[in-house]
Design a protein around this motif. Structure first.
Motif, PDB file in Angstrom:
ATOM      1  N   PHE A  97       0.998   5.229  11.450  1.00 36.59           N
ATOM      2  CA  PHE A  97       1.055   6.640  11.051  1.00 36.59           C
ATOM      3  C   PHE A  97       0.637   7.481  12.240  1.00 36.59           C
ATOM      4  CE2 PHE A  97      -0.230  10.274   8.179  1.00 36.59           C
ATOM      5  CZ  PHE A  97       1.025  10.436   7.611  1.00 36.59           C
ATOM      6  N   ASP A  98       1.313   7.226  13.385  1.00 34.28           N
ATOM      7  CA  ASP A  98       0.836   7.817  14.622  1.00 34.28           C
ATOM      8  C   ASP A  98       1.839   8.739  15.311  1.00 34.28           C
ATOM      9  OD1 ASP A  98       2.610   5.884  15.167  1.00 34.28           O
ATOM     10  OD2 ASP A  98       1.233   4.577  16.279  1.00 34.28           O
ATOM     11  N   SER A  99       2.919   9.077  14.647  1.00 35.89           N
ATOM     12  CA  SER A  99       3.875   9.978  15.309  1.00 35.89           C
ATOM     13  C   SER A  99       4.290  11.096  14.361  1.00 35.89           C
ATOM     14  CB  SER A  99       5.115   9.199  15.741  1.00 35.89           C
ATOM     15  OG  SER A  99       5.848   8.792  14.598  1.00 35.89           O
ATOM     16  N   PRO A 100       4.637  12.272  14.934  1.00 35.15           N
ATOM     17  CA  PRO A 100       5.056  13.404  14.087  1.00 35.15           C
ATOM     18  C   PRO A 100       6.257  13.051  13.215  1.00 35.15           C
ATOM     19  CG  PRO A 100       4.659  14.128  16.333  1.00 35.15           C
ATOM     20  CD  PRO A 100       4.545  12.640  16.351  1.00 35.15           C
ATOM     21  N   ASP A 101       7.150  12.182  13.700  1.00 36.31           N
ATOM     22  CA  ASP A 101       8.281  11.724  12.877  1.00 36.31           C
ATOM     23  C   ASP A 101       7.787  11.188  11.550  1.00 36.31           C
ATOM     24  OD1 ASP A 101       9.568  12.162  15.169  1.00 36.31           O
ATOM     25  OD2 ASP A 101      10.601  10.208  15.267  1.00 36.31           O
ATOM     26  N   ARG A 102       6.789  10.326  11.656  1.00 33.62           N
ATOM     27  CA  ARG A 102       6.280   9.655  10.455  1.00 33.62           C
ATOM     28  C   ARG A 102       5.548  10.650   9.546  1.00 33.62           C
ATOM     29  NH1 ARG A 102       6.288   4.192  10.193  1.00 33.62           N
ATOM     30  NH2 ARG A 102       7.088   3.085  12.013  1.00 33.62           N
ATOM     31  N   TRP A 103       4.785  11.566  10.159  1.00 31.92           N
ATOM     32  CA  TRP A 103       4.070  12.559   9.336  1.00 31.92           C
ATOM     33  C   TRP A 103       5.077  13.402   8.558  1.00 31.92           C
ATOM     34  CZ3 TRP A 103       0.874  14.559  14.149  1.00 31.92           C
ATOM     35  CH2 TRP A 103       0.028  13.514  14.567  1.00 31.92           C
ATOM     36  N   LEU A 104       6.109  13.830   9.298  1.00 27.54           N
ATOM     37  CA  LEU A 104       7.107  14.694   8.685  1.00 27.54           C
ATOM     38  C   LEU A 104       7.811  13.970   7.528  1.00 27.54           C
ATOM     39  CD1 LEU A 104       8.187  17.566   9.208  1.00 27.54           C
ATOM     40  CD2 LEU A 104      10.128  16.504  10.401  1.00 27.54           C
ATOM     41  N   LEU A 105       8.211  12.711   7.809  1.00 26.03           N
ATOM     42  CA  LEU A 105       8.913  11.944   6.777  1.00 26.03           C
ATOM     43  C   LEU A 105       8.004  11.750   5.567  1.00 26.03           C
ATOM     44  CD1 LEU A 105      11.484  10.390   6.022  1.00 26.03           C
ATOM     45  CD2 LEU A 105      10.403   8.325   6.957  1.00 26.03           C
ATOM     46  N   MET A 135       0.822  -1.212   0.000  1.00 25.49           N
ATOM     47  CA  MET A 135       0.000   0.000   0.000  1.00 25.49           C
ATOM     48  C   MET A 135       0.860   1.267   0.000  1.00 25.49           C
ATOM     49  SD  MET A 135      -3.092   1.020  -0.287  1.00 25.49           S
ATOM     50  CE  MET A 135      -3.280   2.760  -0.630  1.00 25.49           C
ATOM     51  N   PRO A 136       1.853   1.392   0.879  1.00 26.74           N
ATOM     52  CA  PRO A 136       2.716   2.583   0.813  1.00 26.74           C
ATOM     53  C   PRO A 136       3.448   2.683  -0.521  1.00 26.74           C
ATOM     54  CG  PRO A 136       3.080   1.372   2.852  1.00 26.74           C
ATOM     55  CD  PRO A 136       2.200   0.512   2.003  1.00 26.74           C
ATOM     56  N   LEU A 166      -3.847   7.598   1.201  1.00 29.97           N
ATOM     57  CA  LEU A 166      -3.372   7.402   2.584  1.00 29.97           C
ATOM     58  C   LEU A 166      -4.545   7.042   3.487  1.00 29.97           C
ATOM     59  CD1 LEU A 166      -1.111   7.634   4.731  1.00 29.97           C
ATOM     60  CD2 LEU A 166      -1.722  10.050   4.957  1.00 29.97           C
ATOM     61  N   ALA A 167      -5.634   7.794   3.338  1.00 32.60           N
ATOM     62  CA  ALA A 167      -6.813   7.528   4.163  1.00 32.60           C
ATOM     63  C   ALA A 167      -7.334   6.119   3.898  1.00 32.60           C
ATOM     64  CB  ALA A 167      -7.896   8.563   3.858  1.00 32.60           C
ATOM     65  N   ALA A 168      -7.427   5.738   2.609  1.00 33.53           N
ATOM     66  CA  ALA A 168      -7.913   4.401   2.271  1.00 33.53           C
ATOM     67  C   ALA A 168      -6.985   3.343   2.864  1.00 33.53           C
ATOM     68  CB  ALA A 168      -8.003   4.254   0.748  1.00 33.53           C
ATOM     69  N   GLY A 169      -5.674   3.561   2.748  1.00 34.52           N
ATOM     70  CA  GLY A 169      -4.702   2.591   3.246  1.00 34.52           C
ATOM     71  C   GLY A 169      -4.837   2.384   4.755  1.00 34.52           C
ATOM     72  N   LEU A 170      -4.954   3.505   5.486  1.00 36.78           N
ATOM     73  CA  LEU A 170      -5.031   3.394   6.945  1.00 36.78           C
ATOM     74  C   LEU A 170      -6.319   2.689   7.379  1.00 36.78           C
ATOM     75  CD1 LEU A 170      -3.652   6.916   7.963  1.00 36.78           C
ATOM     76  CD2 LEU A 170      -2.487   4.706   8.103  1.00 36.78           C
ATOM     77  N   VAL A 171      -7.401   2.883   6.635  1.00 36.96           N
ATOM     78  CA  VAL A 171      -8.668   2.255   6.985  1.00 36.96           C
ATOM     79  C   VAL A 171      -8.651   0.765   6.640  1.00 36.96           C
ATOM     80  CG1 VAL A 171     -11.129   2.148   6.397  1.00 36.96           C
ATOM     81  CG2 VAL A 171     -10.022   4.369   6.800  1.00 36.96           C
ATOM     82  N   TRP A 224      12.789   4.436  -5.137  1.00 30.59           N
ATOM     83  CA  TRP A 224      13.112   5.250  -3.966  1.00 30.59           C
ATOM     84  C   TRP A 224      11.876   5.914  -3.382  1.00 30.59           C
ATOM     85  CZ3 TRP A 224      17.765   4.327  -2.060  1.00 30.59           C
ATOM     86  CH2 TRP A 224      18.717   3.770  -2.939  1.00 30.59           C
ATOM     87  N   MET A 225      10.922   6.261  -4.214  1.00 32.08           N
ATOM     88  CA  MET A 225       9.654   6.795  -3.689  1.00 32.08           C
ATOM     89  C   MET A 225       8.934   5.723  -2.878  1.00 32.08           C
ATOM     90  SD  MET A 225       8.863   9.883  -3.976  1.00 32.08           S
ATOM     91  CE  MET A 225       7.147   9.726  -3.470  1.00 32.08           C
ATOM     92  N   GLY A 226       8.916   4.489  -3.440  1.00 38.71           N
ATOM     93  CA  GLY A 226       8.277   3.376  -2.713  1.00 38.71           C
ATOM     94  C   GLY A 226       8.967   3.142  -1.373  1.00 38.71           C
ATOM     95  N   LEU A 227      10.299   3.169  -1.405  1.00 39.91           N
ATOM     96  CA  LEU A 227      11.081   2.938  -0.184  1.00 39.91           C
ATOM     97  C   LEU A 227      10.755   3.996   0.874  1.00 39.91           C
ATOM     98  CD1 LEU A 227      13.418   1.287   1.149  1.00 39.91           C
ATOM     99  CD2 LEU A 227      14.984   3.013   0.216  1.00 39.91           C
ATOM    100  N   GLY A 228      10.743   5.234   0.448  1.00 39.88           N
ATOM    101  CA  GLY A 228      10.462   6.331   1.374  1.00 39.88           C
ATOM    102  C   GLY A 228       9.069   6.214   1.978  1.00 39.88           C
ATOM    103  N   MET A 229       8.106   5.820   1.160  1.00 41.96           N
ATOM    104  CA  MET A 229       6.735   5.669   1.659  1.00 41.96           C
ATOM    105  C   MET A 229       6.650   4.508   2.643  1.00 41.96           C
ATOM    106  SD  MET A 229       4.529   7.892   0.431  1.00 41.96           S
ATOM    107  CE  MET A 229       5.743   9.037   0.960  1.00 41.96           C
ATOM    108  N   ARG A 230       7.322   3.389   2.335  1.00 47.71           N
ATOM    109  CA  ARG A 230       7.314   2.242   3.252  1.00 47.71           C
ATOM    110  C   ARG A 230       7.971   2.633   4.570  1.00 47.71           C
ATOM    111  NH1 ARG A 230       8.505  -0.303  -1.613  1.00 47.71           N
ATOM    112  NH2 ARG A 230      10.723  -0.559  -1.186  1.00 47.71           N
ATOM    113  N   HIS A 231       9.037   3.404   4.462  1.00 46.36           N
ATOM    114  CA  HIS A 231       9.728   3.851   5.669  1.00 46.36           C
ATOM    115  C   HIS A 231       8.797   4.649   6.579  1.00 46.36           C
ATOM    116  CE1 HIS A 231      13.400   6.247   7.417  1.00 46.36           C
ATOM    117  NE2 HIS A 231      12.753   5.548   8.339  1.00 46.36           N
ATOM    118  N   SER A 232       7.975   5.486   5.966  1.00 43.68           N
ATOM    119  CA  SER A 232       7.134   6.354   6.788  1.00 43.68           C
ATOM    120  C   SER A 232       5.869   5.653   7.272  1.00 43.68           C
ATOM    121  CB  SER A 232       6.782   7.630   6.022  1.00 43.68           C
ATOM    122  OG  SER A 232       5.982   7.318   4.909  1.00 43.68           O
ATOM    123  N   LEU A 233       5.482   4.537   6.660  1.00 49.19           N
ATOM    124  CA  LEU A 233       4.192   3.929   7.002  1.00 49.19           C
ATOM    125  C   LEU A 233       4.278   2.516   7.590  1.00 49.19           C
ATOM    126  CD1 LEU A 233       2.035   5.123   3.971  1.00 49.19           C
ATOM    127  CD2 LEU A 233       1.593   5.631   6.371  1.00 49.19           C
TER     128      LEU A 233
END
Lengths: 307, 292
Positions: B146-154, B72-73, B134-139, B221-230
């Motif tokens: 996706f529960d910390s400011p670190d992750r939001w920022l990243l 999903m990320p 993002l909303a669909a993925g989290l649901v 790299w976009m996929g990697l970054g998204m997986r890292h944040s989610l």
């Protein structure tokens, strides 16, 4: 109302303009000078080089040779201020189809604000007769409505010079007439010089004060519709039947010719007709010869007829 | 040139950018209210999400989350790249056939306004689609974090970096393709690069040389970054080198951005210079011949 031309000189000054695509010469030394004001029609058969000429003047195409000045500037080096003084209406534009009509006029007017006071969208809709379509998406307009929107976008920045390239191609007679009326309304606007191209003599005669005929890569006739018509009409064709055979004679002085003919025929001449060539005849024969590939001889014949 | 003239040029340039920004907002509103534009995003995305939804049961060895949740990320990352590149490229290509680009050329500051407008509207459209995904993925998926400011920022940083990279890339490709029929020449390699970019399956499952090629392109790299944040931190185990390689991820995306930004102005100017009424008419005639 419109902003004044960038210089006091002519709006368009072209000398010895040449254009060559590969080994094909499209323009072979075109000279043209247009003073501010009025409507000039660039008339010529399809393929004569009208669109090429107008694209060079608009700054959309680099020329092969010659000097060109539009509003006092070489179009190849025209900046944004120069661009703001021009209005362009092309043959077929289908741009920004998803926008709504008034929204497009409102937004596009903004681009001109550093240079001129653009038209108010509603006043412009009134001028081109599109009030009822203001909230419609552009792509749902009919061909004639679309072209009137194009004219609105062309004049929105109050240009000193407006180009109209074959503006009524593909119109039905009704749309054509409405469009002609719109052009007449535009001529009442101060300060805008109009150059239009057409392959239709009738249209040129209806709209323009000056007709410039382009063929064979250069200008072969230039004058008011009346002057061109008079020049073309100097040649007349005299037809009669004598001893059962049809005789045809082309002459510049039909009256004198007929007087002499009747004075010596001993009553044998019947069915006498004098047909004065019209500008239309001269132009149509030019087009026919042009399309048959006899460009050079066509140009020569026409020049003789209108010289 | 006098100071006054310089100031004048400045003001008109600023004005063109401002007008472009307004154009971008209008174009975004049009995209979000035009069924055709929306379907271009909704259909493929919905299909992909449904497929991932059914992959919730599938596990990848060593990963704490299902293959569905892991992808999903990656899918959001791919959407940023596709949306950015195809958005600009498709627009430039289409707008050369219908005369929109020529219209822009015919107005003072029109070309600047046009380009700025489309950069803005494409970026906003991509941001809107990312928010929806993002909303669909989290649901829909268990295991996404996706529960910390670190992750939001990243997350925000990677998405913005992706947009900054892909918009100029799209502009370069769109300006280079002067005929819509050649779109396929660019589309197929991009599609192909998805297969080797670890979007639908971890890159580590591929042979080494394919992994190498996959890591050249921004999609990986976009996929990697998204997986890292989610994804949970332990999910890093299935990545190359067992690391999120955060710095390298930003560096590679930035390198693509710099390359594209260096090429874009020249190519865009060339594209603008070649635009004329007869060029538009010729392209349209060719299209009509091909499509009947």
């Amino acid at each position: 109302m419109g902003h004044p031309p960038a210089s006091d000189g002519p709006v368009i000054a072209v000398s010895d303009l040449r254009m060559r695509y590969g080994d094909k010469d499209v323009l072979t030394g075109l000279d043209l000078r247009i003073e501010p004001g009025g409507v000039t029609a660039l008339l010529g058969p399809n393929g004569a080089g009208k669109t090429t000429t107008i694209e060079i003047l608009e700054g959309f195409r680099a020329r092969s040779g010659g000097t060109v000045e539009v509003l006092g500037t070489d179009p190849e080096h025209g900046d944004e201020r120069w661009r703001a003084g021009l209005g362009v209406v092309l043959q077929e534009w289908r741009d920004n189809g998803k926008w709504r009509v008034r929204e497009l006029l409102d937004h596009f007017g903004e681009y001109y604000k550093p240079y001129a006071e653009p038209w108010d969208a509603d006043a412009l809709l009134g001028l081109v007769g599109l009030e009822a379509q203001a909230a419609q998406r552009v792509q749902t307009l009919s061909g004639g409505q679309r072209r009137r929107l194009d004219v609105a976008l062309g004049i929105i920045g109050r240009p000193a010079l407006l180009f109209l390239d074959e503006p009524t191609t593909g119109f039905d007679p009704h749309a054509r007439r409405e469009f002609h009326e719109l052009i007449h309304r535009l001529t009442d606007l101060d300060g805008t010089t109009i150059l239009l191209t057409t392959h239709d003599l009738d249209e040129a005669e209806k709209l323009a004060e000056r007709i410039v005929i382009l063929a064979g890569g250069r200008i072969i006739a230039d004058g008011s519709p009346d002057a061109l018509a008079r020049a073309a009409a100097t040649t007349a064709e005299v037809k009669w039947i004598q001893d059962g055979t049809l005789q045809i004679h082309a002459t510049e002085d039909a009256t004198d010719f007929v007087r002499k003919l009747l004075a010596t025929d001993d009553g044998a001449v019947t069915d006498l007709e004098v047909h004065r060539a019209s500008l239309e005849d001269a132009y149509l024969s030019l087009v026919a010869d042009f399309e048959a590939g006899q460009a050079e001889s066509a140009v020569d014949t026409f020049k003789e007829a209108t010289a | 040139m006098s100071t006054a003239a310089n100031t004048g040029t400045m003001n008109t340039t600023v004005h063109a950018y401002k007008t472009g920004w307004k154009r971008g907002l209008i174009e975004t509103r049009i995209s979000l209210t035009t069924i055709g534009d929306l379907m271009g995003f909704i259909m493929p995305t919905a299909i992909a999400i449904v497929v991932l939804f059914f992959m919730r049961g599938a596990d990848f060895e060593g990963s704490p989350v299902s293959l569905g949740a892991m992808n999903m990320p990656s899918l959001i990352g791919m959407n940023v790249v596709f949306g950015g590149i195809m958005g600009i490229m498709g627009t430039l290509s289409m707008d050369r056939t219908n005369g929109t680009l020529l219209r822009a050329k015919s107005m003072p500051g029109g070309m600047t306004g046009y380009l700025v407008g489309h950069m803005v509207s494409t970026a906003l459209f991509v941001l809107a689609t990312v928010a929806v995904m993002l909303a669909a993925g989290l649901v829909l998926f268990d295991g996404l974090e996706f529960d910390s400011p670190d992750r939001w920022l990243l997350f925000v940083a990677v998405v913005l970096m992706g947009i900054v990279t892909t918009l100029p890339l799209g502009a370069v490709l769109g300006a280079a393709i002067n005929n819509p029929k050649n779109m396929g020449l660019v589309m197929f390699p991009i599609m192909g690069s998805v297969a080797i970019s670890g979007i639908f399956y971890p890159l580590t499952a591929l042979p080494g040389w394919l992994q190498g090629i996959g890591q050249v392109f921004p999609i990986y790299w976009m996929g990697l970054g998204m997986r890292h944040s989610l994804l949970p931190d332990s999910a890093v185990a299935v990545e190359v080198d067992g690391s999120w390689r955060t710095l390298l991820m930003f560096a590679v995306l930035a390198a693509w951005a710099v390359l594209a930004l260096a090429l874009a102005p020249k190519l865009l100017r060339r594209m603008a210079r070649r635009e004329s009424g007869s060029a538009v008419a010729a392209r349209r005639a060719e299209m009509q011949q091909q499509w009947g």
